[in-house]
Design an enzyme around this catalytic site. Structure first.
Site, short mmCIF file in Angstrom:
data_model
loop_
_atom_site.label_atom_id
_atom_site.label_comp_id
_atom_site.label_asym_id
_atom_site.label_seq_id
_atom_site.Cartn_x
_atom_site.Cartn_y
_atom_site.Cartn_z
N LYS B 43 50.28 46.56 26.40
CA LYS B 43 50.81 46.17 25.09
C LYS B 43 51.55 47.29 24.37
O LYS B 43 52.26 47.03 23.40
CB LYS B 43 49.68 45.66 24.19
CG LYS B 43 48.98 44.43 24.72
CD LYS B 43 49.89 43.23 24.77
CE LYS B 43 49.08 41.97 25.10
NZ LYS B 43 49.93 40.79 25.25
N SER B 257 40.91 40.56 32.49
CA SER B 257 42.11 39.74 32.66
C SER B 257 42.86 40.14 33.93
O SER B 257 43.49 39.31 34.58
CB SER B 257 43.04 39.85 31.45
OG SER B 257 43.45 41.19 31.26
#
Lengths: 91, 315
Positions: B43, B257
């Site tokens: 991110k 994830s």
């Protein structure tokens, strides 16, 4: 031919509270028609009047998104597992 | 490598092979180690690009307040960038996220407003939109609809992967805001005819899908399904199993994830083997496992770990 269908909490009012229901059909559209005969009202929550999958509904056949398998025309085989989920945000 | 400041070091992460998990010399898996970014996740790319874009467009100036709905990693990345540039950051985060994420956000100077667990990130988005309407002077970057999010990957992640792996046949990443897949996927499609772009979407426990009705569902504005070849839903059991395999077999300690992404990548690898085709499959390691230790993901049996994740936003 039997297919197991996982129903999200939000749609269980149409399945008498059942989390998993059984259905049949050689395509997803046929499966939804079959489910409608026992779970009246469910189909309209999944498919729009125009005959498309509802924008905020995701359907998976054996964990693969049906929108990449032909949508409502996606083929089903005996023993497949279908999962219905509302679209949610990630990130 | 030397950089003028921390934010200048975002990106240019290693691409490492998986010699033990790759099925054959002709079908190989490659991990893009995004935990090597400054705050430890993919991110950082989107956060930096969104801030720079807002500055260029003149909607962010010194002393501004930035608002963002986030389940954690984007908030942490934004907090790092905002602090260095003198912006105040308010994150709207679902209450069912790990304690590490909260502590990290606070450490980097962000303020947190919690949204209800039921409804997951959908609720965080709804709360943030309400706050943005009440505070017109706050700047909501809105990662789900901000083209700079996808653009970061179009300009950096895509070119980096192609340079390191010119023979790439598959790209696999997680589907959240869809920014990584849209940006990297578009770039790779333009340069590699016939490439497969595969999405792995985490499937959470029922609480997260606890919307009041279907019309409260959410599809990120960035999402363009034509970029993708296929999209898979991966449950916590498969994600946990693969997360553990990745550290046991290859030594890569990743977040949960990433396990979901690896699961989808391995399915593509098995398919290539079955069809007798060559494959070079690159996938994203979104972050390291550190932030998820308290979830119990790495301790006890898989069944215990899966039970511990129930109701958690683990991706």
């Amino acid at each position: 031919m039997a297919v197991q269908v996982r129903v999200p909490t939000i749609l269980r009012s149409y399945t008498g509270g059942a989390k998993v229901v059984e259905g049949g059909g050689d395509t997803l559209a046929a499966l939804f028609d079959d489910l409608e005969t026992r779970h009246s009202g469910l189909r309209a929550r999944l498919v729009t009047d125009a005959g498309d999958l509802h924008r905020f509904v995701n359907v998976y056949i054996n964990d693969e998104d049906v929108r990449f398998l032909g949508g409502l025309d996606a083929k089903l085989s005996d023993g497949d597992s279908v999962t219905i989920l509302p679209a949610v945000a990630g990130g | 490598m030397r950089f003028d400041s921390l934010v200048d070091s975002v990106g240019r992460t290693p691409l490492v092979g998986l010699p033990r998990l790759s099925p054959s010399p002709d079908v190989r898996l490659w991990a893009k180690l995004e935990q090597n970014n400054p705050t430890g996740s993919v991110k950082d790319r989107a956060a930096l690009w969104m801030i720079q874009d807002a500055e260029k467009r003149g909607i962010l100036s010194p002393g501004a307040t930035v608002l963002e709905p986030t389940s954690g990693n984007t908030g942490i990345s934004l907090a790092m960038v905002c602090r260095q540039r003198g912006y105040r950051l308010i994150c709207v985060m679902p209450e069912n996220t790990s304690v590490e994420r909260r502590q990290l956000l606070t450490m980097w100077g962000a303020e947190i407003i919690f949204s209800p667990a039921a409804g997951g990130s959908n609720e965080a988005v709804a709360v943030a939109k309400r706050l943005a309407a009440e505070h017109p002077d706050w700047v909501m970057l809105y990662q789900y609809g901000n083209q700079a999010n996808a653009q970061a990957h179009y300009e950096t992640t895509g070119p980096e992967i192609l340079a390191d792996l010119p023979g790439i046949t598959h790209f696999v990443a997680g589907l959240g805001t869809t920014g990584t897949l849209m940006g990297t996927g578009r770039y790779l499609r333009e340069h590699v005819p016939g490439i497969s772009i595969i999405a792995a979407e985490p499937r959470y426990g029922e609480l997260v899908y606890g919307l009041r009705n279907i019309d409260e569902g959410f599809v990120p504005e960035l999402y363009d399904p034509s970029v993708l070849t296929a999209r898979y839903s991966v449950g916590p059991k498969d994600a946990l199993r693969r997360t553990r395999e990745l550290v046991a077999e290859e030594g890569i300690f990743a977040g949960i994830s990433t396990g979901a992404i690896l699961h989808a990548a391995l399915a593509q690898a098995e398919r290539a083997v079955r069809e007798g085709k060559r494959a070079d499959i690159a996938f994203i390691v979104c972050d390291g496992g550190w932030k998820y230790l308290s979830t119990g993901a790495y301790a006890g049996t898989l069944e215990e770990a899966e039970a511990a994740l129930e109701g958690q936003l683990w991706a």
